[in-house]
Design a protein around this motif. Structure first.
Motif, mmCIF file in Angstrom:
data_model
loop_
_atom_site.group_PDB
_atom_site.id
_atom_site.type_symbol
_atom_site.label_atom_id
_atom_site.label_comp_id
_atom_site.label_asym_id
_atom_site.label_seq_id
_atom_site.Cartn_x
_atom_site.Cartn_y
_atom_site.Cartn_z
ATOM 1 N N ASP A 23 -5.643 -41.047 -1.903
ATOM 2 C CA ASP A 23 -5.202 -39.837 -1.200
ATOM 3 C C ASP A 23 -4.202 -40.175 -0.099
ATOM 4 O O ASP A 23 -3.314 -39.364 0.209
ATOM 5 C CB ASP A 23 -6.406 -39.125 -0.581
ATOM 6 C CG ASP A 23 -7.312 -38.498 -1.622
ATOM 7 O OD1 ASP A 23 -6.813 -38.184 -2.722
ATOM 8 O OD2 ASP A 23 -8.512 -38.330 -1.348
ATOM 9 N N TYR A 24 -4.340 -41.355 0.493
ATOM 10 C CA TYR A 24 -3.463 -41.741 1.598
ATOM 11 C C TYR A 24 -2.859 -43.111 1.311
ATOM 12 O O TYR A 24 -3.571 -44.097 1.149
ATOM 13 C CB TYR A 24 -4.235 -41.755 2.918
ATOM 14 C CG TYR A 24 -4.793 -40.405 3.256
ATOM 15 C CD1 TYR A 24 -3.975 -39.397 3.759
ATOM 16 C CD2 TYR A 24 -6.138 -40.106 3.027
ATOM 17 C CE1 TYR A 24 -4.467 -38.132 4.035
ATOM 18 C CE2 TYR A 24 -6.643 -38.848 3.305
ATOM 19 C CZ TYR A 24 -5.801 -37.865 3.807
ATOM 20 O OH TYR A 24 -6.307 -36.613 4.072
ATOM 21 N N VAL A 73 -1.143 -45.972 2.766
ATOM 22 C CA VAL A 73 -0.991 -46.556 4.097
ATOM 23 C C VAL A 73 -0.093 -47.783 3.994
ATOM 24 O O VAL A 73 -0.489 -48.806 3.415
ATOM 25 C CB VAL A 73 -2.362 -46.935 4.684
ATOM 26 C CG1 VAL A 73 -2.200 -47.625 6.037
ATOM 27 C CG2 VAL A 73 -3.237 -45.688 4.827
ATOM 28 N N THR A 99 -9.678 -43.249 -1.396
ATOM 29 C CA THR A 99 -9.002 -42.554 -0.301
ATOM 30 C C THR A 99 -7.756 -43.271 0.191
ATOM 31 O O THR A 99 -6.753 -42.626 0.513
ATOM 32 C CB THR A 99 -9.956 -42.358 0.897
ATOM 33 O OG1 THR A 99 -10.477 -43.631 1.300
ATOM 34 C CG2 THR A 99 -11.096 -41.416 0.538
ATOM 35 N N VAL A 100 -7.780 -44.595 0.267
ATOM 36 C CA VAL A 100 -6.684 -45.336 0.896
ATOM 37 C C VAL A 100 -6.113 -46.373 -0.053
ATOM 38 O O VAL A 100 -6.859 -47.182 -0.634
ATOM 39 C CB VAL A 100 -7.161 -46.025 2.193
ATOM 40 C CG1 VAL A 100 -6.083 -46.975 2.722
ATOM 41 C CG2 VAL A 100 -7.513 -44.990 3.257
ATOM 42 N N VAL A 120 1.689 -43.259 6.941
ATOM 43 C CA VAL A 120 0.651 -42.681 6.084
ATOM 44 C C VAL A 120 1.304 -41.543 5.311
ATOM 45 O O VAL A 120 1.684 -40.531 5.906
ATOM 46 C CB VAL A 120 -0.541 -42.164 6.903
ATOM 47 C CG1 VAL A 120 -1.569 -41.502 5.983
ATOM 48 C CG2 VAL A 120 -1.185 -43.295 7.703
ATOM 49 N N ASN A 121 1.475 -41.738 4.007
ATOM 50 C CA ASN A 121 2.192 -40.759 3.183
ATOM 51 C C ASN A 121 3.525 -40.382 3.825
ATOM 52 O O ASN A 121 3.910 -39.217 3.876
ATOM 53 C CB ASN A 121 1.328 -39.524 2.927
ATOM 54 C CG ASN A 121 0.100 -39.844 2.090
ATOM 55 O OD1 ASN A 121 0.005 -40.926 1.509
ATOM 56 N ND2 ASN A 121 -0.835 -38.928 2.035
ATOM 57 N N LEU A 154 -9.139 -41.586 8.275
ATOM 58 C CA LEU A 154 -8.690 -41.072 6.982
ATOM 59 C C LEU A 154 -9.828 -41.066 5.967
ATOM 60 O O LEU A 154 -10.023 -40.093 5.225
ATOM 61 C CB LEU A 154 -7.530 -41.919 6.454
ATOM 62 C CG LEU A 154 -6.212 -41.842 7.229
ATOM 63 C CD1 LEU A 154 -5.235 -42.895 6.713
ATOM 64 C CD2 LEU A 154 -5.587 -40.460 7.131
ATOM 65 N N PRO A 186 -0.558 -35.721 7.997
ATOM 66 C CA PRO A 186 -0.388 -36.064 6.585
ATOM 67 C C PRO A 186 -1.234 -35.177 5.675
ATOM 68 O O PRO A 186 -2.378 -34.844 5.991
ATOM 69 C CB PRO A 186 -0.862 -37.524 6.514
ATOM 70 C CG PRO A 186 -0.814 -38.022 7.913
ATOM 71 C CD PRO A 186 -1.088 -36.837 8.782
ATOM 72 N N THR A 240 -2.271 -34.985 1.324
ATOM 73 C CA THR A 240 -2.562 -36.033 0.356
ATOM 74 C C THR A 240 -1.277 -36.584 -0.253
ATOM 75 O O THR A 240 -0.214 -35.970 -0.166
ATOM 76 C CB THR A 240 -3.465 -35.514 -0.777
ATOM 77 O OG1 THR A 240 -2.736 -34.558 -1.557
ATOM 78 C CG2 THR A 240 -4.734 -34.872 -0.218
#
Length: 273
Positions: free
Chosen positions: A114-115, A117, A153-154, A173-174, A193, A207, A209
């Motif tokens: 989703d993120y 980084v 998530t990351v 981040v994105n 996050l 941010p 997604t």
């Protein structure tokens, strides 16, 4: 001029040269689990979006960059289905689309969390702590650059220059800026996050997604409340040169008179040529 001798050969058999990544490497667009085609409902929806994008450009192939963002928004990374879709929309070959897709690092070739980084590890950020931040996040998240945490998530990665050297070291981040980071603040950021907290970048909007970001980059509006309220701008270090120039009365030289007057008019001997 003499020709240098060829290296000794072990025989007359074929010679194999490795010209790129092997098929088992993660940089390939064809990978296990990657879509080979889209279901009819998805294809219909993407085709409508693609038509809106292509209509913005006098030359249809100019829409390739946003179309790649569109299919990345669908899958979270580029798949054979996305490459074929872009090719079909623009009348290009798959090879032409893939050549562009694999040139730019903003297009992912593996599933993305989703993120996304990204820690800047270019020279200035690295010297000021970027390498230490990346090492800290690798250990804290238990992943290597390019990999995604088990909860999805990351995705951690190292990035080249983010054009924010006066804020170094920088994390994105994105593609939203988080400036003047430390190993501790970076850990706190990724923890927030992963826990679902809203994080506030130094500049720009909070941010969304990774897939939502890709759709925005494809040219569709960001309809989130307050998405356009983000502030921020150049840092003090960005403005130091301008301030010093003004204090010292420095300015760019005037253009030469000939250049300022524009191109010379065509003479009689050039008329009709």
């Amino acid at each position: 001029m003499s020709t240098p001798p060829l290296p000794p050969s072990s025989g007359n058999g074929p010679v194999f040269l490795s010209l790129g990544p092997g098929p088992d490497e993660q940089t390939q667009l064809v990978r296990p689990g990657a879509r080979a085609d889209y279901p009819p409902a998805v294809l219909e929806r993407l085709s409508a979006d693609a038509a809106a994008i292509v209509a913005r450009y006098p030359q249809s192939r100019s829409a390739l960059i946003p179309l790649l963002h569109l299919v990345q928004a669908e899958d979270g990374y580029l798949t054979p289905a996305g490459i074929d879709f872009c090719a079909a929309q623009l009348g290009l070959s798959g090879a032409e689309v893939a050549a562009v897709a694999t040139f730019y690092t903003m297009y992912r070739r593996e599933p993305t969390g989703d993120y996304y980084v990204g820690v800047c590890t270019n020279t200035l950020c690295a010297v000021l702590g970027g390498d230490a931040i990346l090492d800290t996040l690798r250990e804290h998240l238990g992943v290597e650059p390019g990999q995604t945490t088990t909860d999805g998530t990351v995705t951690l990665d190292h990035l080249e220059c983010n054009a924010a050297c006066d804020f170094a070291p920088v994390i994105m981040v994105n593609w939203e800026f988080f400036d003047n980071q430390t190993p501790l603040s970076a850990r706190e950021l990724v923890d927030a996050l992963r826990s679902g907290e809203q994080v506030i970048p130094t500049r720009g909007a909070p941010p969304c997604t990774f897939r939502q970001t890709a759709r925005i980059l494809a040219g569709f509006p960001d309809d989130r409340p307050g998405a356009l309220d983000g502030g921020g701008g150049g840092g003090e270090a960005t403005r130091v040169g301008l301030r010093v120039a003004r204090e010292r009365g420095m300015a760019a030289p005037d253009e030469p008179e000939a250049a300022a007057s524009g191109p010379a008019e065509a003479g009689p001997d050039r008329e009709g040529s």
